[in-house]
Design a protein around this motif. Structure first.
Motif, mmCIF file in Angstrom:
data_model
loop_
_atom_site.group_PDB
_atom_site.id
_atom_site.type_symbol
_atom_site.label_atom_id
_atom_site.label_comp_id
_atom_site.label_asym_id
_atom_site.label_seq_id
_atom_site.Cartn_x
_atom_site.Cartn_y
_atom_site.Cartn_z
ATOM 1 N N GLN A 161 0.808 -1.219 0.000
ATOM 2 C CA GLN A 161 0.000 0.000 0.000
ATOM 3 C C GLN A 161 0.840 1.268 0.000
ATOM 4 O OE1 GLN A 161 -3.000 -0.731 3.113
ATOM 5 N NE2 GLN A 161 -4.412 -1.259 1.449
ATOM 6 N N ALA A 162 2.138 1.134 0.258
ATOM 7 C CA ALA A 162 3.033 2.273 0.050
ATOM 8 C C ALA A 162 3.182 2.556 -1.439
ATOM 9 C CB ALA A 162 4.393 1.992 0.677
ATOM 10 N N LEU A 163 2.991 1.505 -2.257
ATOM 11 C CA LEU A 163 3.067 1.648 -3.711
ATOM 12 C C LEU A 163 1.701 1.930 -4.322
ATOM 13 C CD1 LEU A 163 5.361 -1.445 -4.459
ATOM 14 C CD2 LEU A 163 6.070 0.962 -4.303
ATOM 15 N N HIS A 164 0.645 1.387 -3.708
ATOM 16 C CA HIS A 164 -0.721 1.508 -4.231
ATOM 17 C C HIS A 164 -1.627 2.045 -3.117
ATOM 18 C CE1 HIS A 164 0.130 -0.778 -7.955
ATOM 19 N NE2 HIS A 164 0.927 -1.504 -7.190
ATOM 20 N N GLU A 165 -1.603 3.327 -2.888
ATOM 21 C CA GLU A 165 -2.356 3.925 -1.794
ATOM 22 C C GLU A 165 -3.863 3.796 -1.986
ATOM 23 O OE1 GLU A 165 -1.130 7.936 -1.340
ATOM 24 O OE2 GLU A 165 0.881 7.443 -0.598
ATOM 25 N N ASP A 166 -4.324 3.692 -3.246
ATOM 26 C CA ASP A 166 -5.758 3.672 -3.513
ATOM 27 C C ASP A 166 -6.348 2.263 -3.565
ATOM 28 O OD1 ASP A 166 -5.812 6.424 -3.676
ATOM 29 O OD2 ASP A 166 -5.413 6.459 -5.824
ATOM 30 N N VAL A 167 -5.535 1.244 -3.346
ATOM 31 C CA VAL A 167 -6.029 -0.133 -3.418
ATOM 32 C C VAL A 167 -6.372 -0.626 -2.016
ATOM 33 C CG1 VAL A 167 -5.523 -2.511 -4.094
ATOM 34 C CG2 VAL A 167 -4.673 -0.605 -5.487
ATOM 35 N N ALA A 168 -7.622 -1.012 -1.815
ATOM 36 C CA ALA A 168 -8.049 -1.579 -0.533
ATOM 37 C C ALA A 168 -7.819 -3.087 -0.552
ATOM 38 C CB ALA A 168 -9.523 -1.278 -0.284
ATOM 39 N N ILE A 169 -7.598 -3.661 0.625
ATOM 40 C CA ILE A 169 -7.353 -5.097 0.725
ATOM 41 C C ILE A 169 -8.307 -5.694 1.756
ATOM 42 C CG2 ILE A 169 -5.682 -6.887 1.370
ATOM 43 C CD1 ILE A 169 -3.482 -5.112 0.354
ATOM 44 N N SER A 170 -8.998 -6.753 1.366
ATOM 45 C CA SER A 170 -9.858 -7.504 2.278
ATOM 46 C C SER A 170 -9.154 -8.815 2.615
ATOM 47 C CB SER A 170 -11.217 -7.794 1.638
ATOM 48 O OG SER A 170 -11.946 -6.602 1.440
ATOM 49 N N ILE A 171 -8.962 -9.073 3.907
ATOM 50 C CA ILE A 171 -8.280 -10.287 4.356
ATOM 51 C C ILE A 171 -9.325 -11.264 4.888
ATOM 52 C CG2 ILE A 171 -6.562 -11.255 5.916
ATOM 53 C CD1 ILE A 171 -5.416 -9.467 3.735
ATOM 54 N N HIS A 172 -9.241 -12.498 4.434
ATOM 55 C CA HIS A 172 -10.149 -13.557 4.862
ATOM 56 C C HIS A 172 -9.299 -14.690 5.424
ATOM 57 C CE1 HIS A 172 -13.200 -11.560 2.255
ATOM 58 N NE2 HIS A 172 -12.131 -11.341 1.492
ATOM 59 N N ASP A 173 -9.495 -15.028 6.702
ATOM 60 C CA ASP A 173 -8.743 -16.138 7.270
ATOM 61 C C ASP A 173 -9.685 -17.302 7.517
ATOM 62 O OD1 ASP A 173 -10.140 -15.036 9.380
ATOM 63 O OD2 ASP A 173 -8.607 -15.493 10.859
ATOM 64 N N GLY A 174 -9.118 -18.486 7.596
ATOM 65 C CA GLY A 174 -9.946 -19.663 7.803
ATOM 66 C C GLY A 174 -9.231 -20.907 7.341
#
Length: 304
Positions: A126-139
């Protein structure tokens, strides 16, 4: 002349320019100042306001030396903020897609991946892509792979086994991991300098991942080697938060990946118990679909 609003019919007559002008009018405070900012005549600005009030069917401002929003005006202002904000965000997303990027990544990960560098990779990405959101799914890994197959996940971090070699999947090995046995502050062994070996823990209350997960499979195989296949966990959970809570509040012994154990030891939540022999977990890898890759995902994988 204003007309009574009827369901959503009024919205069909509303234009984006109405919303833009209304926000400018509210910010400027007077028709004259708003018109000057937008390089319009005052009469043109007044016409747009009158048209807007006709569309929504109710007065939006109280005219005076400085315009004041009516209750209906405040509602329309919030609509304008929401709609114009969504348009701006969508515009950025469309531009990103046109350039081979995406505005959001959905990443699935087992506990080992989360502890083994995923947060650092997200920060670097996100230092390179400030506008990209990330959704984390664990399981459980099997559930995450289903998301990868359905394209609801862009990439999945899990163990390298036969499932990583399915047709249409690519993978990259990140690190090797093992299975660890841990205790928390709720254990009576927590304050002891020396803890019992594995054989001295067999009759303790165990918290383990559910049957079928790789950690459990590997640990069950270890139990068979140690002649302790009779050991049945008191609690099974796929939730790291639940395991943390149990080991913090109760006298339990837990089983998790060594990378996660090391993470929890580092913040003072777990202690790793010494084992006579290592329990192999396997290489942790990131997997993605060959036909679902894009420039954004490639950058994320590189950060991993």
């Amino acid at each position: 002349m204003t007309q009574k609003m009827d369901g959503t019919n009024w919205a069909r007559r509303l234009k984006i320019k109405h919303l833009e002008l209304f926000l400018s009018l509210d910010e400027a405070g007077t028709l004259t100042q708003a018109a000057a900012r937008l390089h319009m005549t005052q009469s043109a600005m007044s016409h747009w306001l009158a048209e807007m009030e006709s569309v929504v069917g109710t007065p939006l401002v109280v005219r005076g030396r400085k315009l004041q929003l009516t209750p209906s005006g405040h509602l329309l202002k919030q609509l304008a903020i929401n709609v114009l904000g969504d348009i701006q965000h969508t515009g950025k997303a469309l531009s990103a897609v046109a350039a081979g990027h995406v505005p959001r990544l959905n990443i699935g990960s087992v506990w080992a991946g989360i502890a083994g560098g995923l947060p650092q990779a997200i920060s670097a990405f996100q230092a390179l892509h400030e506008d990209v959101a990330i959704s984390i799914h664990d399981g459980p890994f099997a559930s995450l792979l289903e998301g990868l197959e359905s394209r609801s996940m862009d990439a999945v971090i899990g163990v390298l086994d036969a499932r990583a070699h399915r047709e249409g999947l690519e993978h990259r090995v990140l690190f090797e991991d093992r299975v660890a046995v841990v205790i928390g502050r709720g254990s009576r062994f927590w304050s002891q300098a020396a803890t019992p070996g594995f054989s001295g823990l067999l009759h303790e209350r165990w918290v383990m991942p559910p049957s079928g997960t790789l950690t459990r499979i590997q640990f069950d195989a270890f139990l068979i080697e140690q002649g302790a296949s009779w050991l049945v966990p008191r609690v099974e959970t796929a939730s790291l938060a639940m395991m943390q809570a149990l080991l913090l509040k109760g006298d339990y012994v837990g089983v998790c990946s060594e990378s996660m154990a090391d993470e929890m030891v580092g913040v003072g939540l777990f202690r790793k118990l010494p084992m006579e022999s290592a329990i192999r977990f396997g290489p942790i890898t990131v997997m993605w679909n060959t036909d679902h890759v894009n420039a954004t995902l490639e950058d994320f994988i590189a950060c991993l």
